[in-house]
Design an enzyme around this catalytic site. Sequence first.
Site, PDB file in Angstrom:
ATOM      1  CE1 TYR A 126     -23.421 -72.006  16.491  1.00 11.47           C
ATOM      2  CE2 TYR A 126     -24.591 -70.389  15.182  1.00 11.47           C
ATOM      3  CZ  TYR A 126     -23.849 -71.553  15.272  1.00 11.47           C
ATOM      4  OH  TYR A 126     -23.537 -72.251  14.136  1.00 11.47           O
ATOM      5  CE  LYS A 146     -27.793 -87.211  15.779  1.00 14.74           C
ATOM      6  NZ  LYS A 146     -27.795 -88.089  14.607  1.00 14.74           N
ATOM      7  CG  ASP A 151     -28.021 -87.810  11.277  1.00 11.82           C
ATOM      8  OD1 ASP A 151     -29.181 -87.418  11.528  1.00 11.82           O
ATOM      9  OD2 ASP A 151     -27.560 -88.869  11.739  1.00 11.82           O
ATOM     10  CG  ASP A 171     -24.608 -71.116  10.916  1.00 12.11           C
ATOM     11  OD1 ASP A 171     -24.608 -70.673   9.762  1.00 12.11           O
ATOM     12  OD2 ASP A 171     -23.709 -70.870  11.741  1.00 12.11           O
ATOM     13  CG  ASP A 211     -24.246 -71.020   4.931  1.00 10.57           C
ATOM     14  OD1 ASP A 211     -25.056 -70.098   4.701  1.00 10.57           O
ATOM     15  OD2 ASP A 211     -23.115 -70.822   5.416  1.00 10.57           O
TER      16      ASP A 211
END
Length: 355
Positions: free
Chosen positions: A140, A190, A222, A246, A250
């Site tokens: 980000y 990852k 994943d 993020d 959520d």
Amino acid sequence: MKICLLPGDGIGPEIVAQAVKVLDKVGGKFGRSFEYEEALIGGVAIDASGAPLPQETVQACKGADAVLLGAVGGPKWDTIDPSIRPEKGLLGIRKELGLFANLRPATLFPQLRDACYLRPDIVDRGLDVMVVRELTGGIYFGEPRADGEKDGQRYGFNTMVYYEEEIRRIAKVAFEAARKRSGRVCSVDKANVLDVSRVWREIVIDEHKNYQDVELDHMYVDNAAMQLVRDPSQFDVMVTGNLFGDILSDEAAAITGSIGMLPSASLGAANPGLYEPIHGSAPDIAGQDKANPLATILSVSMMLRHSFDMGEEADSVDKAVQATLEKGLRTGDIMAQGCKLVGCKEMGEAVLAEI
Ligand code: NAD
């Protein structure tokens, strides 16, 4: 302890008022005193001063031991210049206070198990996960970033970069948080594909040497997204970077089915921590005494635990919330058959009575 209150917009002032009453009651019970200073943020700050984060607000926050925020935003400010929108106040205060760690617990209260989207046999195993998300680095914020056109095609790119120091400090927050819970950390990355994740994993493993009492394992993002819905009971603390955090935080919150119940904490190195419910300003019910104050009350519990090291006081708030739910009191967002519908104030009063 000095607390800066930022009620903000919409239901913000209503829910913060209930949380302050809870703090005062806890203070009275345990012989602690809390001092408050209120400041403007978001839409109300724009109306008063033309900016969503006035300098006086920044100063008030920096001079406090912790910050309690309600929510910002609403339709009144949806069409104004994007550079001064209420949400800019939120991003601004996180940056000003150097809040690099976002702690988001996703807890399913047994009394609200019917709201959960998972199968009952999965719910029975428990859902109590703390997602620790790195908040000020990663893709980000990474440079270079750009979009453009080349050989007749539009393109865009961002950079996912983490420096050792950034990884070390978020890993520490996760290990410390795990010590206050059941002592397990799962680091999500990852590393099978991304170089940045490989470094992430190496640094987390190295930092773990200082926390040998905490159990550490690793999971690819994943798989972690899948495991969260398959069997969330396997997780205690999950630590991860900005982008993965993020999404996972959520996901974890959404599966509980009760967004009006979930608190959060954002922590920096030395600056005051900022505590807020994860929901927004709910303009549709603002000013009607319909808001659920429990996410904000539980944010106060996180403040007591993480900023003030007052574990016993925090426990008393958590238990009071549980006892209130046990009595069948519900605001509209968590209403179920056979329960009693109450407003924001009555819910706050009921929690007070349980402390
Ligand atoms: P929202 O979370 O405000 O509301 C979504 C739905 O959930 C609404 O129906 C609302 O009534 C309900 N709800 C939310 N909190 C509740 C509570 N405590 N008790 C009972 N019901 C509750 O999200 P939205 O509608 O997408 O956004 C509204 C405004 O809030 C927007 O301006 C948005 O930008 C802002 N927002 C702010 C924050 C923040 O301050 N951290 C976060 C998200 C959204």
